[in-house]
Write an enzyme that holds these catalytic residues in place. Structure first.
Site, PDB file in Angstrom:
ATOM      1  N   GLY A   1     -21.524 -31.048  46.342  1.00  0.00           N
ATOM      2  CA  GLY A   1     -20.339 -30.422  45.751  1.00  0.00           C
ATOM      3  C   GLY A   1     -20.522 -28.920  45.662  1.00  0.00           C
ATOM      4  N   CYS A   2     -19.850 -28.323  44.726  1.00  0.00           N
ATOM      5  CA  CYS A   2     -19.900 -26.878  44.555  1.00  0.00           C
ATOM      6  C   CYS A   2     -21.321 -26.443  44.224  1.00  0.00           C
ATOM      7  CB  CYS A   2     -18.948 -26.453  43.437  1.00  0.00           C
ATOM      8  SG  CYS A   2     -18.999 -24.692  43.088  1.00  0.00           S
ATOM      9  N   PHE A   3     -21.815 -25.450  44.942  1.00  0.00           N
ATOM     10  CA  PHE A   3     -23.201 -25.033  44.747  1.00  0.00           C
ATOM     11  C   PHE A   3     -23.457 -24.321  43.432  1.00  0.00           C
ATOM     12  CE2 PHE A   3     -22.433 -21.594  48.300  1.00  0.00           C
ATOM     13  CZ  PHE A   3     -21.509 -20.919  47.525  1.00  0.00           C
ATOM     14  N   TRP A   4     -22.429 -23.818  42.767  1.00  0.00           N
ATOM     15  CA  TRP A   4     -22.633 -23.118  41.493  1.00  0.00           C
ATOM     16  C   TRP A   4     -23.257 -24.039  40.452  1.00  0.00           C
ATOM     17  CZ3 TRP A   4     -16.976 -21.000  41.247  1.00  0.00           C
ATOM     18  CH2 TRP A   4     -16.813 -19.988  42.197  1.00  0.00           C
TER      19      TRP A   4
END
Length: 183
Positions: A13-16
């Site tokens: 998913g989102c790397f953040w």
């Protein structure tokens, strides 16, 4: 004392969110947002978000294997996202959000495949795990503004709505694995 430094590259998913969580763990030297697995050289965030470069948003993790094993790292990775969603995590949709383990050597490949088989047998999720296990290729570090994004942008709506709740749950579940500065 010399450290047993190793590297892992994970996408879920989102790397953040992954980067924030993994950087909080004991044994993690660094975790950086990046892109891997695509066919475009040095892609931008905008190109990757279009979903046609073949890259996944990933986190490149440098870890001390004497403090946190690769298997432990993968177990935490699987707890941080839903590995049964194909090319998505919640409202983040597209191949750039796929669940993927980019292995750096044959030992990592074997450990990843064995853990997935074990998790499938445990039937933790009602659906089949779709996490790809593939050799790391075409890795590029993401732009500087993506590094430590959550810490640097706490007012961001996405961070408040998606990343913060996920990290709170992560910190509670893995409190015993957090660096002292993260408690």
């Amino acid at each position: 004392m010399a450290k047993n430094l190793q590297q892992a590259t994970l996408g879920g998913g989102c790397f953040w969110c992954l980067e924030s969580a993994l950087n909080a763990l004991t044994g993690i030297e660094s975790a950086y947002c990046g892109y891997a697995g695509g066919h475009v050289e040095n892609p931008s965030y905008e190109q990757t978000c279009q979903g046609d470069t073949g890259h996944a948003e990933v986190v490149r993790v440098n870890f001390d294997a004497d403090e946190i094993s690769y298997e432990e790292l993968l177990e935490i990775f699987f707890a941080l996202h839903d590995p049964t969603q194909l090319n998505r995590q919640g409202n983040d949709v597209g191949p750039q959000y796929r669940s993927v383990i980019f292995y750096h050597n044959d030992n990592q490949k074997q450990q990843a495949l064995a853990l997935i088989e074990s998790l499938e047998q445990q039937q933790i999720w009602p659906e089949k795990i779709v996490t790809e296990v593939t050799e790391v290729n075409n890795y590029y570090q993401a732009e500087d503004y993506h590094q430590d994004y959550f810490a640097n942008n706490p007012q961001n709506t996405y961070c408040n709505m998606v990343v913060a709740p996920k990290l709170a749950k992560f910190r509670k579940k893995f409190a015993d694995r957090l660096k002292a500065s993260q408690h």
